[in-house]
Design an enzyme around this catalytic site. Sequence first.
Site, PDB file in Angstrom:
ATOM      1  N   ASP A   5       1.018  -1.173 -12.010  1.00  0.00           N
ATOM      2  CA  ASP A   5       2.252  -0.714 -11.380  1.00  0.00           C
ATOM      3  C   ASP A   5       3.430  -0.813 -12.334  1.00  0.00           C
ATOM      4  O   ASP A   5       3.910  -1.917 -12.620  1.00  0.00           O
ATOM      5  CB  ASP A   5       2.542  -1.574 -10.137  1.00  0.00           C
ATOM      6  N   MET A  11       7.347  -0.136 -12.957  1.00  0.00           N
ATOM      7  CA  MET A  11       8.593   0.080 -12.198  1.00  0.00           C
ATOM      8  C   MET A  11       9.785   0.048 -13.136  1.00  0.00           C
ATOM      9  O   MET A  11       9.812  -0.777 -14.059  1.00  0.00           O
ATOM     10  CB  MET A  11       8.763  -1.027 -11.153  1.00  0.00           C
ATOM     11  N   ASP A  60      -2.363   2.608  -1.086  1.00  0.00           N
ATOM     12  CA  ASP A  60      -1.762   1.474  -1.805  1.00  0.00           C
ATOM     13  C   ASP A  60      -0.686   0.809  -0.954  1.00  0.00           C
ATOM     14  O   ASP A  60       0.295   1.450  -0.580  1.00  0.00           O
ATOM     15  CB  ASP A  60      -1.148   2.031  -3.102  1.00  0.00           C
ATOM     16  N   HIS A  72       0.126   3.577 -12.023  1.00  0.00           N
ATOM     17  CA  HIS A  72       1.016   4.065 -10.955  1.00  0.00           C
ATOM     18  C   HIS A  72       2.453   3.945 -11.453  1.00  0.00           C
ATOM     19  O   HIS A  72       2.994   2.845 -11.554  1.00  0.00           O
ATOM     20  CB  HIS A  72       0.761   3.201  -9.700  1.00  0.00           C
ATOM     21  N   SER A 110      -4.656  -4.362  -7.840  1.00  0.00           N
ATOM     22  CA  SER A 110      -3.355  -4.169  -8.477  1.00  0.00           C
ATOM     23  C   SER A 110      -2.942  -5.426  -9.230  1.00  0.00           C
ATOM     24  O   SER A 110      -2.754  -6.495  -8.637  1.00  0.00           O
ATOM     25  CB  SER A 110      -2.296  -3.834  -7.433  1.00  0.00           C
ATOM     26  N   HIS A 115      -5.513  -1.162 -11.245  1.00  0.00           N
ATOM     27  CA  HIS A 115      -4.274  -0.469 -10.900  1.00  0.00           C
ATOM     28  C   HIS A 115      -3.089  -1.175 -11.573  1.00  0.00           C
ATOM     29  O   HIS A 115      -2.891  -2.371 -11.406  1.00  0.00           O
ATOM     30  CB  HIS A 115      -4.139  -0.522  -9.369  1.00  0.00           C
ATOM     31  N   MET A 148       6.157   4.138 -11.011  1.00  0.00           N
ATOM     32  CA  MET A 148       7.283   4.178 -10.061  1.00  0.00           C
ATOM     33  C   MET A 148       8.555   4.266 -10.883  1.00  0.00           C
ATOM     34  O   MET A 148       9.367   3.335 -10.937  1.00  0.00           O
ATOM     35  CB  MET A 148       7.252   2.920  -9.179  1.00  0.00           C
ATOM     36  N   MET A 180       1.170   6.014  -0.307  1.00  0.00           N
ATOM     37  CA  MET A 180       1.761   4.679  -0.193  1.00  0.00           C
ATOM     38  C   MET A 180       1.762   4.256   1.279  1.00  0.00           C
ATOM     39  O   MET A 180       2.252   4.984   2.138  1.00  0.00           O
ATOM     40  CB  MET A 180       3.202   4.675  -0.715  1.00  0.00           C
TER      41      MET A 180
HETATM   42  C1  DX5 Z   1       3.809  -1.596  -4.592  1.00  0.00           C
HETATM   43  C2  DX5 Z   1       2.695  -1.323  -5.564  1.00  0.00           C
HETATM   44  C3  DX5 Z   1       1.386  -1.841  -5.130  1.00  0.00           C
HETATM   45  C4  DX5 Z   1       1.348  -3.340  -4.914  1.00  0.00           C
HETATM   46  C5  DX5 Z   1       0.466  -3.563  -3.737  1.00  0.00           C
HETATM   47  O1  DX5 Z   1       4.911  -0.854  -4.919  1.00  0.00           O
HETATM   48  O2  DX5 Z   1       2.542   0.065  -5.777  1.00  0.00           O
HETATM   49  O3  DX5 Z   1       0.323  -1.428  -5.962  1.00  0.00           O
HETATM   50  O4  DX5 Z   1       0.875  -4.075  -6.008  1.00  0.00           O
HETATM   51  O5  DX5 Z   1       0.545  -4.905  -3.372  1.00  0.00           O
HETATM   52  P1  DX5 Z   1      -0.112  -5.447  -2.052  1.00  0.00           P
HETATM   53  O6  DX5 Z   1      -1.578  -5.086  -2.085  1.00  0.00           O
HETATM   54  O7  DX5 Z   1       0.151  -6.909  -2.117  1.00  0.00           O
HETATM   55  O8  DX5 Z   1       0.579  -4.760  -0.896  1.00  0.00           O
HETATM   56 ZN    ZN Z   2       0.718   0.729  -6.880  1.00  0.00          ZN
END
Ligand code: DX5
Ligand code: ZN
Length: 214
Positions: free
Chosen positions: A33, A35, A173, A64, A6, A31, A66, A135
Amino acid sequence: MLVSPSLLAADFANLHKEIEMINRSEADMLHLDVMDGVFVPNISFGFPVIKAVSKICRKPLDVHLMIVEPEKWVTRLRDLGVETMNVHQEACVHLDRTIHAIREAGMKAAVTLNPSTPVAMLEDVIAELDMVLLMSVNPGFGGQKFIDNALAKVGRLRRMIAESGSRALIEVDGGVNAKTGAMLAGAGADILVAGSYVFASHDPEEAIHSLKIL
Ligand code: DX5
Ligand code: ZN
């Protein structure tokens, strides 16, 4: 094991260097993320960063989202060359329609479940999915502690996939490291996402390798 590092935990001042590391590594995908500060209490990055990454990253992009109303961005993401579009079940009122739109655009369709959402919510769409993202932390931040109920959920989802004949892969994840990764491998996970475990490591390529061999 398939591995999807990620980028959230990467050094954004040195993104080119970080992507070169990913290209050299055994990572199967990258990956990303996204947000929006509404669906989750944090804001990360959006299209300009995905576009820049897609130009230099040789691994498929696993995005991903969010965000609320993720269905608005199917075409934009397809045009950026994204391979897998993950939407949260909790963010989609018409999940079946959104899954079909993603597939019709030529991307792989993935649905993400928060820790509190039961896998049973996917019973009626599992046959249409390429991937389910479970998750194992509440989404919004990297570096959180792994929530153990993800292990039992992987088992329940594995059974649902087998019974339905779905081709969906199980991705997990949040809080993934060599220890939780080994437990997830035992439970039947196919893909591990890891942010801080990879990018905060003194040897990120070795960290990826340690998940790859699980
Ligand atoms: C959290 C993200 C993850 C995050 C995971 O909301 O969806 O992908 O980057 O981070 P780690 O591996 O540090 O828990
Ligand atoms: Zn993620």
